[in-house]
Design a protein around this motif. Structure first.
Motif, PDB file in Angstrom:
ATOM      1  N   PHE A 116      -6.236 -37.221 -98.181  1.00 49.39           N
ATOM      2  CA  PHE A 116      -7.257 -38.261 -98.417  1.00 49.39           C
ATOM      3  C   PHE A 116      -6.638 -39.660 -98.413  1.00 49.39           C
ATOM      4  N   VAL A 117      -5.421 -39.781 -98.913  1.00 53.93           N
ATOM      5  CA  VAL A 117      -4.772 -41.096 -98.892  1.00 53.93           C
ATOM      6  C   VAL A 117      -4.423 -41.462 -97.438  1.00 53.93           C
ATOM      7  N   ALA A 118      -3.921 -40.487 -96.683  1.00 51.71           N
ATOM      8  CA  ALA A 118      -3.580 -40.740 -95.277  1.00 51.71           C
ATOM      9  C   ALA A 118      -4.828 -41.170 -94.504  1.00 51.71           C
ATOM     10  N   ARG A 119      -5.929 -40.484 -94.757  1.00 55.79           N
ATOM     11  CA  ARG A 119      -7.194 -40.818 -94.101  1.00 55.79           C
ATOM     12  C   ARG A 119      -7.588 -42.261 -94.413  1.00 55.79           C
ATOM     13  N   SER A 120      -7.405 -42.657 -95.671  1.00 56.51           N
ATOM     14  CA  SER A 120      -7.767 -44.013 -96.096  1.00 56.51           C
ATOM     15  C   SER A 120      -6.898 -45.048 -95.390  1.00 56.51           C
ATOM     16  N   ILE A 121      -5.611 -44.793 -95.366  1.00 56.65           N
ATOM     17  CA  ILE A 121      -4.669 -45.737 -94.747  1.00 56.65           C
ATOM     18  C   ILE A 121      -4.977 -45.878 -93.250  1.00 56.65           C
ATOM     19  N   TYR A 122      -5.226 -44.731 -92.606  1.00 51.18           N
ATOM     20  CA  TYR A 122      -5.487 -44.727 -91.170  1.00 51.18           C
ATOM     21  C   TYR A 122      -6.786 -45.478 -90.839  1.00 51.18           C
ATOM     22  N   ALA A 123      -7.761 -45.394 -91.762  1.00 51.34           N
ATOM     23  CA  ALA A 123      -9.050 -46.058 -91.548  1.00 51.34           C
ATOM     24  C   ALA A 123      -8.916 -47.580 -91.487  1.00 51.34           C
ATOM     25  N   THR A 124      -7.798 -48.112 -91.976  1.00 45.69           N
ATOM     26  CA  THR A 124      -7.608 -49.562 -91.940  1.00 45.69           C
ATOM     27  C   THR A 124      -6.893 -49.991 -90.658  1.00 45.69           C
ATOM     28  N   GLY A 125      -6.634 -49.030 -89.770  1.00 50.30           N
ATOM     29  CA  GLY A 125      -6.021 -49.370 -88.485  1.00 50.30           C
ATOM     30  C   GLY A 125      -4.505 -49.233 -88.469  1.00 50.30           C
ATOM     31  N   CYS A 126      -3.923 -48.672 -89.531  1.00 47.11           N
ATOM     32  CA  CYS A 126      -2.455 -48.472 -89.550  1.00 47.11           C
ATOM     33  C   CYS A 126      -2.082 -47.239 -88.729  1.00 47.11           C
ATOM     34  N   ASN A 127      -0.838 -47.197 -88.295  1.00 46.94           N
ATOM     35  CA  ASN A 127      -0.342 -45.992 -87.628  1.00 46.94           C
ATOM     36  C   ASN A 127       1.169 -45.873 -87.816  1.00 46.94           C
ATOM     37  N   LYS A 128       1.779 -44.925 -87.109  1.00 42.82           N
ATOM     38  CA  LYS A 128       3.187 -44.631 -87.362  1.00 42.82           C
ATOM     39  C   LYS A 128       4.133 -45.764 -86.994  1.00 42.82           C
ATOM     40  N   ALA A 129       3.638 -46.751 -86.279  1.00 45.96           N
ATOM     41  CA  ALA A 129       4.500 -47.892 -85.944  1.00 45.96           C
ATOM     42  C   ALA A 129       4.654 -48.854 -87.128  1.00 45.96           C
ATOM     43  N   ASP A 130       3.817 -48.665 -88.162  1.00 49.17           N
ATOM     44  CA  ASP A 130       3.847 -49.607 -89.287  1.00 49.17           C
ATOM     45  C   ASP A 130       5.003 -49.359 -90.255  1.00 49.17           C
ATOM     46  N   VAL A 131       5.438 -50.448 -90.874  1.00 51.63           N
ATOM     47  CA  VAL A 131       6.423 -50.374 -91.959  1.00 51.63           C
ATOM     48  C   VAL A 131       5.697 -50.729 -93.245  1.00 51.63           C
ATOM     49  N   PHE A 132       5.716 -49.799 -94.182  1.00 53.90           N
ATOM     50  CA  PHE A 132       4.847 -49.884 -95.363  1.00 53.90           C
ATOM     51  C   PHE A 132       5.667 -50.044 -96.645  1.00 53.90           C
ATOM     52  N   GLN A 133       5.487 -51.184 -97.291  1.00 53.70           N
ATOM     53  CA  GLN A 133       6.204 -51.454 -98.548  1.00 53.70           C
ATOM     54  C   GLN A 133       5.265 -51.224 -99.729  1.00 53.70           C
ATOM     55  N   ASN A 134       5.577 -50.243-100.523  1.00 57.66           N
ATOM     56  CA  ASN A 134       4.674 -49.843-101.612  1.00 57.66           C
ATOM     57  C   ASN A 134       5.046 -50.586-102.891  1.00 57.66           C
ATOM     58  N   MET A 135       4.454 -51.793-103.044  1.00 58.91           N
ATOM     59  CA  MET A 135       4.849 -52.699-104.131  1.00 58.91           C
ATOM     60  C   MET A 135       4.085 -52.402-105.422  1.00 58.91           C
ATOM     61  N   ILE A 136       4.131 -51.157-105.836  1.00 62.47           N
ATOM     62  CA  ILE A 136       3.362 -50.776-107.024  1.00 62.47           C
ATOM     63  C   ILE A 136       4.247 -49.883-107.888  1.00 62.47           C
ATOM     64  N   THR A 137       3.909 -49.792-109.175  1.00 66.01           N
ATOM     65  CA  THR A 137       4.723 -49.015-110.109  1.00 66.01           C
ATOM     66  C   THR A 137       4.820 -47.546-109.694  1.00 66.01           C
ATOM     67  N   TYR A 138       6.031 -47.051-109.600  1.00 68.12           N
ATOM     68  CA  TYR A 138       6.225 -45.610-109.393  1.00 68.12           C
ATOM     69  C   TYR A 138       6.319 -44.957-110.763  1.00 68.12           C
ATOM     70  N   GLY A 139       6.155 -43.650-110.816  1.00 66.35           N
ATOM     71  CA  GLY A 139       6.268 -42.952-112.097  1.00 66.35           C
ATOM     72  C   GLY A 139       5.003 -42.173-112.376  1.00 66.35           C
ATOM     73  N   LEU A 140       4.581 -42.155-113.618  1.00 66.15           N
ATOM     74  CA  LEU A 140       3.400 -41.376-113.992  1.00 66.15           C
ATOM     75  C   LEU A 140       2.137 -41.930-113.338  1.00 66.15           C
ATOM     76  N   PRO A 245      -5.209 -42.805-105.983  1.00 66.40           N
ATOM     77  CA  PRO A 245      -5.768 -43.512-104.825  1.00 66.40           C
ATOM     78  C   PRO A 245      -6.321 -42.531-103.793  1.00 66.40           C
ATOM     79  N   GLY A 246      -7.177 -43.064-102.886  1.00 64.04           N
ATOM     80  CA  GLY A 246      -7.727 -42.208-101.839  1.00 64.04           C
ATOM     81  C   GLY A 246      -9.091 -41.649-102.209  1.00 64.04           C
ATOM     82  N   VAL A 247      -9.735 -42.187-103.246  1.00 68.51           N
ATOM     83  CA  VAL A 247     -11.082 -41.738-103.607  1.00 68.51           C
ATOM     84  C   VAL A 247     -12.100 -42.505-102.760  1.00 68.51           C
ATOM     85  N   ALA A 248     -11.974 -43.823-102.733  1.00 62.76           N
ATOM     86  CA  ALA A 248     -12.858 -44.667-101.917  1.00 62.76           C
ATOM     87  C   ALA A 248     -12.034 -45.814-101.347  1.00 62.76           C
TER      88      ALA A 248
END
Ligand code: ADP
Ligand code: ZN
Length: 437
Positions: A116-140, A245-248
């Protein structure tokens, strides 16, 4: 515009088929829920002894609501429906409004969530050529690993940068040619202020998109981020109780968030009467998870306020769209008897060009009265040592706010970059009033 689909069949399934799919999945979820101590007892009281109690989607209304309070009561294993040794991960909510709650996943749950998260990301026009920086808290917190896995599933190069440390974020962007980031909207605004402060030129980075979520923000804030950073910003909504993430998510039409209805059933109810509201009316979003075995979650009261769009989306997806979340039912402040959502203040100040990228709302008791103070940063080109234009600006903000919220606030202006920035969700409100007063 040409729209791309991650799972074209499911994303464009005709409504009757989508609803038939939901009915089957709802029955499965009810059966699974009956294996948990919490739902076994709760359903027993409601007369639901098997999945056969559900014969149509409308029968969802026979199912009792689940609240955050229930989740806390059921801590730690009251909502677990599989043997403990089949659980491979747990996540917890951020605890914005109290004790965090825990959700468990088995291997299949994780892979369904990821898709569902992949589907969401792809819906914004991203693809495997993109470089994605996940600037959010990791952990729980689910935003870190959730987006991380979804990004890899799409095939993007994922940089697990985490949040904070803007200087390092810029370096990563420059070194690896980051094209997409995920962050809270407040952190994106902070990044933009820092970019100017540190003299990072826009031409030195290749950024073109951002996923912004985890906290409410207004359309003006989106526009501000888009214009300042020269990128496209997509609204991302999720909550740990529904995996994360990936709900809406917004598609490239950027007009409302498609709720993935093969994974979740969404209802909008009146938060007082709990009766369903007609499409288009704003109320509390209630969600049922159709894609997780280990921790069933049915008719969960999110406390988030939204509404359904009634017309279909230009992208061709059949999954309904939600209006951006304006706040939580429990966010509401009562100032001398007047109800106020922080989002009402954000809407006013973020549309004013002279106002900077950060703000804070403070409520205090002054004698018997409540006192509202709005602290805002000023735009970078305004000098703090020139009193006349500052006084004029303060007065302009005060008047505009008063006209919109009917409360006369005190307005304080602060230098750009001087108000506190949170690494996780922004803390916009300081309510200093004594409790129980
Ligand atoms: P907590 O409930 O403790 O904050 P979560 O990390 O599960 O824990 O956060 C989910 C909540 O964050 C949602 O219920 C909602 O209130 C808020 N949220 C997430 N995404 C958005 C968004 N795009 N817009 C507005 N609010 C959001
Ligand atoms: Zn769409």
């Amino acid at each position: 515009m040409t729209y791309q689909y991650w799972n074209q069949k499911m994303e464009t399934l005709p409504r009757p088929e989508l609803e038939a799919y939901q009915l089957g999945a709802l029955k499965t979820a009810v059966g699974q829920a009956l294996r948990t101590p919490f739902y076994k007892e709760r359903f027993g009281k409601a007369g639901i002894s098997s999945a056969d109690a559900i014969k149509s989607l409308a029968d969802i209304r026979k199912i009792p609501f689940t609240t955050k309070h229930d989740l806390r009561d059921g801590f730690p294993y009251g909502f677990l429906s599989i043997p403990r040794d089949e659980v491979v991960r747990l996540h917890a909510s951020s605890g914005t409004t109290g004790t965090p709650t825990t959700i468990y996943f088995n291997r299949e749950d994780l892979s369904r969530w990821t898709s569902f998260v992949a589907r969401s990301i792809y819906a914004t026009g991203c693809n495997k050529a993109d470089v994605f920086q996940n600037m959010i808290t990791y952990g729980l917190f689910t935003g870190g690993l959730g987006f991380h896995a979804g990004g890899e599933e799409v095939g993007m190069l994922v940089i697990p940068s985490g949040s904070g440390n803007t200087t390092r974020q810029f370096k990563l962007m420059q070194d690896f040619g980051t094209t997409v980031v995920h962050a809270t909207p407040s952190f994106l605004l902070h990044v933009e202020s820092k970019m100017r402060e540190e003299g990072v030129s826009r031409d030195s980075i290749k950024l073109r998109k951002a996923f912004a979520g985890a906290e409410p923000y207004s359309e003006d804030t989106r526009r501000r981020i888009e214009e300042l950073l020269k990128i496209d910003v997509y609204n991302s909504y999720g909550l740990s109780e529904m995996n994360g993430p990936g709900v809406a998510f917004e598609c490239q039409a950027k007009n409302g968030l498609h709720i993935w209805e093969d994974g979740y059933i969404a209802e909008i109810v009146d938060p007082d009467t709990l009766e369903p509201l007609p499409d288009g009316e704003t109320g509390e979003l209630v969600l049922t998870c159709l894609c997780r075995e280990a921790t069933p979650m049915l008719r969960y009261r999110t406390r988030d306020l939204s509404s359904f769009y009634t017309e279909p989306c230009a992208c061709g997806r059949t999954h309904r769209r939600l209006h951006r979340i304006t706040g939580r039912t429990d966010d509401m402040l009562i100032i001398n008897g007047v109800n106020l959502f922080p989002s009402q203040i954000e809407e006013v100040i973020m549309s004013m060009k002279e106002v900077g990228n950060n703000y804070l709302i403070v409520v205090e008791k002054e004698g018997v009265l409540d006192r509202l103070t709005v602290k805002t940063e000023v735009g970078q080109d305004i000098f703090m040592d020139d009193a006349r234009p500052l006084n004029a600006l303060r007065e302009k903000i005060r008047k505009t706010l008063q006209a919109s919220i009917t409360i006369n606030p005190r307005v304080e202006l602060h230098e750009s970059g001087s108000l506190p920035v949170s690494e996780g969700k922004a803390k916009r409100v300081q309510d200093m009033r004594p409790k129980n007063a």
